[in-house]
Design an enzyme around this catalytic site. Sequence first.
Site, PDB file in Angstrom:
ATOM      1  N   CYS A   2       0.834  -1.212   0.000  1.00  0.00           N
ATOM      2  CA  CYS A   2       0.000   0.000   0.000  1.00  0.00           C
ATOM      3  C   CYS A   2       0.870   1.265   0.000  1.00  0.00           C
ATOM      4  O   CYS A   2       2.066   1.228   0.296  1.00  0.00           O
ATOM      5  CB  CYS A   2      -0.979  -0.016   1.175  1.00  0.00           C
ATOM      6  SG  CYS A   2      -0.333   0.627   2.728  1.00  0.00           S
ATOM      7  N   GLY A  88     -15.445   6.856   4.197  1.00  0.00           N
ATOM      8  CA  GLY A  88     -14.640   7.642   3.262  1.00  0.00           C
ATOM      9  C   GLY A  88     -13.176   7.249   3.247  1.00  0.00           C
ATOM     10  O   GLY A  88     -12.332   8.015   2.774  1.00  0.00           O
ATOM     11  N   HIS A  95      -4.763   5.375   9.557  1.00  0.00           N
ATOM     12  CA  HIS A  95      -4.177   6.713   9.704  1.00  0.00           C
ATOM     13  C   HIS A  95      -5.171   7.626  10.398  1.00  0.00           C
ATOM     14  O   HIS A  95      -6.384   7.521  10.192  1.00  0.00           O
ATOM     15  CB  HIS A  95      -3.768   7.304   8.349  1.00  0.00           C
ATOM     16  CG  HIS A  95      -4.844   7.310   7.324  1.00  0.00           C
ATOM     17  ND1 HIS A  95      -5.222   6.181   6.628  1.00  0.00           N
ATOM     18  CD2 HIS A  95      -5.645   8.309   6.864  1.00  0.00           C
ATOM     19  CE1 HIS A  95      -6.181   6.484   5.778  1.00  0.00           C
ATOM     20  NE2 HIS A  95      -6.478   7.775   5.911  1.00  0.00           N
ATOM     21  N   HIS A  97      -6.105  11.602  10.782  1.00  0.00           N
ATOM     22  CA  HIS A  97      -5.913  12.943  10.245  1.00  0.00           C
ATOM     23  C   HIS A  97      -5.853  13.890  11.437  1.00  0.00           C
ATOM     24  O   HIS A  97      -6.804  13.944  12.228  1.00  0.00           O
ATOM     25  CB  HIS A  97      -7.100  13.361   9.372  1.00  0.00           C
ATOM     26  CG  HIS A  97      -7.318  12.493   8.161  1.00  0.00           C
ATOM     27  ND1 HIS A  97      -6.973  12.893   6.894  1.00  0.00           N
ATOM     28  CD2 HIS A  97      -7.865  11.261   8.027  1.00  0.00           C
ATOM     29  CE1 HIS A  97      -7.298  11.937   6.019  1.00  0.00           C
ATOM     30  NE2 HIS A  97      -7.845  10.944   6.689  1.00  0.00           N
TER      31      HIS A  97
HETATM   32  P1  AMP Z   1      -8.532   8.663   3.728  1.00  0.00           P
HETATM   33  O1  AMP Z   1      -9.538   9.167   2.750  1.00  0.00           O
HETATM   34  O2  AMP Z   1      -8.962   8.825   5.166  1.00  0.00           O
HETATM   35  O3  AMP Z   1      -8.084   7.251   3.421  1.00  0.00           O
HETATM   36  O4  AMP Z   1      -7.287   9.614   3.598  1.00  0.00           O
HETATM   37  C1  AMP Z   1      -6.197   9.388   2.768  1.00  0.00           C
HETATM   38  C2  AMP Z   1      -5.377  10.661   2.781  1.00  0.00           C
HETATM   39  O5  AMP Z   1      -4.087  10.368   2.276  1.00  0.00           O
HETATM   40  C3  AMP Z   1      -5.948  11.791   1.941  1.00  0.00           C
HETATM   41  O6  AMP Z   1      -6.156  12.940   2.764  1.00  0.00           O
HETATM   42  C4  AMP Z   1      -4.869  12.043   0.882  1.00  0.00           C
HETATM   43  O7  AMP Z   1      -4.730  13.398   0.571  1.00  0.00           O
HETATM   44  C5  AMP Z   1      -3.631  11.498   1.567  1.00  0.00           C
HETATM   45  N1  AMP Z   1      -2.560  11.036   0.707  1.00  0.00           N
HETATM   46  C6  AMP Z   1      -2.642  10.191  -0.350  1.00  0.00           C
HETATM   47  N2  AMP Z   1      -1.430   9.919  -0.852  1.00  0.00           N
HETATM   48  C7  AMP Z   1      -0.539  10.608  -0.089  1.00  0.00           C
HETATM   49  C8  AMP Z   1       0.888  10.752  -0.113  1.00  0.00           C
HETATM   50  N3  AMP Z   1       1.654  10.123  -1.001  1.00  0.00           N
HETATM   51  N4  AMP Z   1       1.459  11.546   0.835  1.00  0.00           N
HETATM   52  C9  AMP Z   1       0.699  12.183   1.737  1.00  0.00           C
HETATM   53  N5  AMP Z   1      -0.646  12.091   1.809  1.00  0.00           N
HETATM   54  C10 AMP Z   1      -1.259  11.322   0.903  1.00  0.00           C
END
Ligand code: AMP
Length: 117
Positions: A2, A88, A95, A97
């Site tokens: 991933c 979402g 992770h 936020h």
């Molecule tokens: P979620 O929708 O909760 O799975 O959030 C995924 C988050 O990962 C989103 O806010 C994206 O902007 C962020 N994201 C995706 N790829 C990267 C990356 N390579 N580096 C930093 N953030 C990322």
Amino acid sequence: MCVFCKIVNGEIPNNTVHENDDFLAFHDLYPKAPIHVLVIPKKHIENFQSVDPDTMAAMTPFIQETAKILGVDETGYRLVTNNGKDGGQEIFHLHFHLLGGGKLRWDHSHEDPHKAL
Ligand code: AMP
């Protein structure tokens, strides 16, 4: 593998805020607030629904330290985890936020399945 495991491995670059042996905090690539940092365990865990209590316990002080480093521990911040499809979640590696840097709006909008298209 991933996207976040690739970040942990160094295959994809990241803008690191805080790191220890078990966790990593880095700036979100597409920030949705003045401060938008993602906090992840280095080991692959799909999401909150499958995380073990020991990982969560160890993650708590790490997130608190991250908030201090970002300077939002006193002013406040929001901690969010999107769990699964309806939550979402787009990246299936746990992770949180960490959002802040200004007064955040509280919006629980959702798609209404009964709404006419
Ligand atoms: P979620 O929708 O909760 O799975 O959030 C995924 C988050 O990962 C989103 O806010 C994206 O902007 C962020 N994201 C995706 N790829 C990267 C990356 N390579 N580096 C930093 N953030 C990322």
